[in-house]
Structures are given as structure tokens and as C-alpha cells.
Design a protein around this motif. Structure first.
Motif, short mmCIF file in Angstrom:
data_model
loop_
_atom_site.label_atom_id
_atom_site.label_comp_id
_atom_site.label_asym_id
_atom_site.label_seq_id
_atom_site.Cartn_x
_atom_site.Cartn_y
_atom_site.Cartn_z
N ILE A 1 19.59 24.78 2.43
CA ILE A 1 20.94 24.21 2.37
C ILE A 1 21.84 24.76 3.50
CG2 ILE A 1 21.96 25.89 0.77
CD1 ILE A 1 23.21 23.59 -0.77
N SER A 2 21.39 25.88 4.13
CA SER A 2 22.21 26.54 5.17
C SER A 2 22.16 25.80 6.50
CB SER A 2 21.73 27.97 5.41
OG SER A 2 21.95 28.74 4.28
N THR A 3 22.82 24.67 6.59
CA THR A 3 22.87 23.95 7.87
C THR A 3 24.32 23.83 8.30
OG1 THR A 3 23.12 21.79 6.83
CG2 THR A 3 20.86 22.55 7.20
N VAL A 4 24.52 23.63 9.59
CA VAL A 4 25.88 23.47 10.09
C VAL A 4 26.51 22.21 9.47
CG1 VAL A 4 27.26 23.01 12.17
CG2 VAL A 4 25.50 24.74 12.22
N GLU A 5 25.68 21.17 9.26
CA GLU A 5 26.22 19.95 8.64
C GLU A 5 26.77 20.23 7.24
OE1 GLU A 5 24.75 15.67 6.87
OE2 GLU A 5 23.71 16.41 8.64
N ASN A 6 25.98 20.95 6.43
CA ASN A 6 26.44 21.26 5.07
C ASN A 6 27.68 22.14 5.08
OD1 ASN A 6 24.66 19.76 3.56
ND2 ASN A 6 23.13 21.38 3.42
N GLN B 1 27.50 29.11 -0.37
CA GLN B 1 26.08 28.90 -0.68
C GLN B 1 25.32 28.37 0.54
OE1 GLN B 1 26.62 26.34 -4.08
NE2 GLN B 1 26.25 28.00 -5.54
N CYS B 2 26.03 27.68 1.44
CA CYS B 2 25.40 27.13 2.66
C CYS B 2 25.43 28.14 3.79
CB CYS B 2 26.16 25.92 3.18
SG CYS B 2 26.32 24.62 2.06
N GLY B 3 25.88 29.36 3.53
CA GLY B 3 25.90 30.37 4.59
C GLY B 3 27.23 30.46 5.32
N GLY B 4 28.26 29.80 4.82
CA GLY B 4 29.58 29.88 5.46
C GLY B 4 30.22 31.25 5.26
N SER B 5 30.95 31.73 6.27
CA SER B 5 31.66 33.01 6.14
C SER B 5 32.84 33.00 7.12
CB SER B 5 30.72 34.17 6.49
OG SER B 5 30.37 34.07 7.86
N ARG B 6 33.76 33.93 6.93
CA ARG B 6 34.93 33.98 7.82
C ARG B 6 34.53 34.18 9.30
NH1 ARG B 6 40.01 35.51 5.01
NH2 ARG B 6 40.89 35.93 7.05
N PRO B 7 33.61 35.14 9.62
CA PRO B 7 33.21 35.30 11.02
C PRO B 7 32.59 34.01 11.59
CG PRO B 7 32.43 37.15 9.72
CD PRO B 7 32.99 36.16 8.75
N ARG B 8 31.80 33.30 10.76
CA ARG B 8 31.17 32.06 11.22
C ARG B 8 32.22 31.03 11.59
NH1 ARG B 8 25.63 31.76 10.23
NH2 ARG B 8 25.18 29.58 10.58
#
Length: 208
Positions: free
Chosen positions: A4-9, A182-189
Motif C-alpha cells: 500500500i506504500s506508494t506515492v499515489e496512495n 498506513q501508506c508510509g506518509g510522514s511529516r519529513p516525507r
């Protein structure tokens, strides 16, 4: 990294966050919200199990088109096109959602409340459903920090229906924060992937 960890998601979930805070601002300052936009944001609350983030918003990007547009002006625009209220609400929502994920009791409370709402078997934008989601926000989230203080016209903020819709929209925003994490999003990202998010938002925005 899971599938699920994609830039699109991440982009879709981020657009979901921006759309919910845009709804809150619109309700607080004009007393109105776009019905389709509201339904898209609220629908995501009841979609608990999904492998594709787009399914949480009804299966296509039309229902979060506004979120994608606002995200583009917030992340890519010049300082004139940025809206400071929207930025403030979005960052507070991301922080609040992250805090909730670390609080098992609240997560469980929300899970129970959401399955109860799922069993109500009525349209997502019916007043009884909105009121139910607003009460869930009030009972399980409103005491947690950071508290999201929505500013606007006191006439609208003191109106029960408008206030309930704002709370329900905030709950929708928190659902998007959870999806984003859940998709790997975070503040630094958010800083490092800004251009990728913008490109993706451009591709996903429906052009009518």
C-alpha cells in the motif's frame, strides 16, 4: 514497505486530509459545504478495510477532486495561493491522527463507534448519520491534543447542525491521516516528496 506504500496512495490520503480541512473552513466561514465533497470525506470513515486508498473515497478521484486541487495550491503554489488556516488545520490534524494511532484505547473506541455507524444502514450524508459521527468525534477525540480550534463566523460555529458537520468532517480527516500513515506518509516525507506528491496530484485530478 508494504504494497500500500506508494506515492499515489500517499497523495490520495493527503488529498483526503486537505479536503476535510477545506470542508471545515467552508462550513465555519460560510455555513455551507459542497455535498459531493462532504459525502466523499464522510464515506472514507466507514471504509475500514481496503487495500486501495482510492476505494475509501468511493473508488474514483472525483469525490476528492477538491482535496487534490487544494493540495496543489498548498504544496505548489506561491505564498499568495497558500491558505494559512488550511495549512494550520492540516498540520494539527496530522499530529492529532498520529497521537491517536499511538493510543490503543482511543483506536478501539473509534473502531467500535465506526462499526456501529456502519450498521445504521443509511446514506452517509443523512442528518442522523452526521450527528452520530459528530458524537463519536466529540466523545473519543475532542479531549485529545492538539485540539483543533476551527475559527469562523460565530453564527455558524454555534449552529448545532453546522458544528456537527464540522466534527464529522474532522473525523473524516483523521481517517485520511490514518490511511496516510498506513501508506508510509510522514511529516519529513511531506517535505522531501513534495514534488512527487504534486506530480501525482496533477495526474489524479479529474479534468472536466
Amino acid at each position: 514497505m508494504n504494497a500500500i506504500s506508494t506515492v499515489e496512495n500517499q497523495t490520495l490520503a493527503l488529498a483526503g486530509i486537505f479536503q476535510s480541512v477545506h470542508l471545515c473552513k467552508s462550513l465555519a466561514t460560510t455555513g455551507k459545504a459542497d455535498p459531493e465533497e462532504l459525502a466523499g470525506t464522510l464515506r472514507s470513515i466507514l471504509t475500514l478495510k481496503t487495500d486501495r486508498v482510492i476505494d475509501a473515497y468511493g473508488g474514483n478521484s472525483n469525490s476528492i477532486a477538491w482535496g487534490l486541487r487544494i493540495m496543489k495550491s498548498q504544496l505548489g503554489g506561491n505564498s499568495e495561493s497558500r491558505d494559512l488556516d488550511i495549512a494550520r488545520y492540516a498540520l494539527a490534524l496530522i499530529q492529532l491522527g498520529t497521537n491517536i494511532l499511538n493510543d490503543e484505547d482511543t483506536v478501539e473506541q473509534l473502531r467500535i463507534g465506526i462499526s456501529r455507524a456502519q450498521s445504521m444502514d443509511m446514506a452517509i450524508d443523512e442528518p442522523a448519520m452526521i450527528s452520530n459521527l459528530a458524537n463519536l468525534y466529540r466523545s473519543s477525540i475532542s479531549h485529545l491534543s492538539p485540539r483543533i480550534m476551527v475559527s469562523g463566523d460565530p453564527d455558524y460555529l454555534n449552529d448545532n447542525t453546522t458544528a456537527s458537520t464540522i466534527r464529522a468532517a474532522l473525523l473524516g480527516g483523521l481517517r485520511s491521516v490514518v490511511l496516510w500513515r498506513q501508506c508510509g506518509g510522514s511529516r519529513p516525507r511531506l517535505l522531501f516528496y513534495r514534488n512527487q506528491y504534486l506530480k501525482q496530484a496533477e495526474l489524479l485530478t479529474p479534468h472536466h
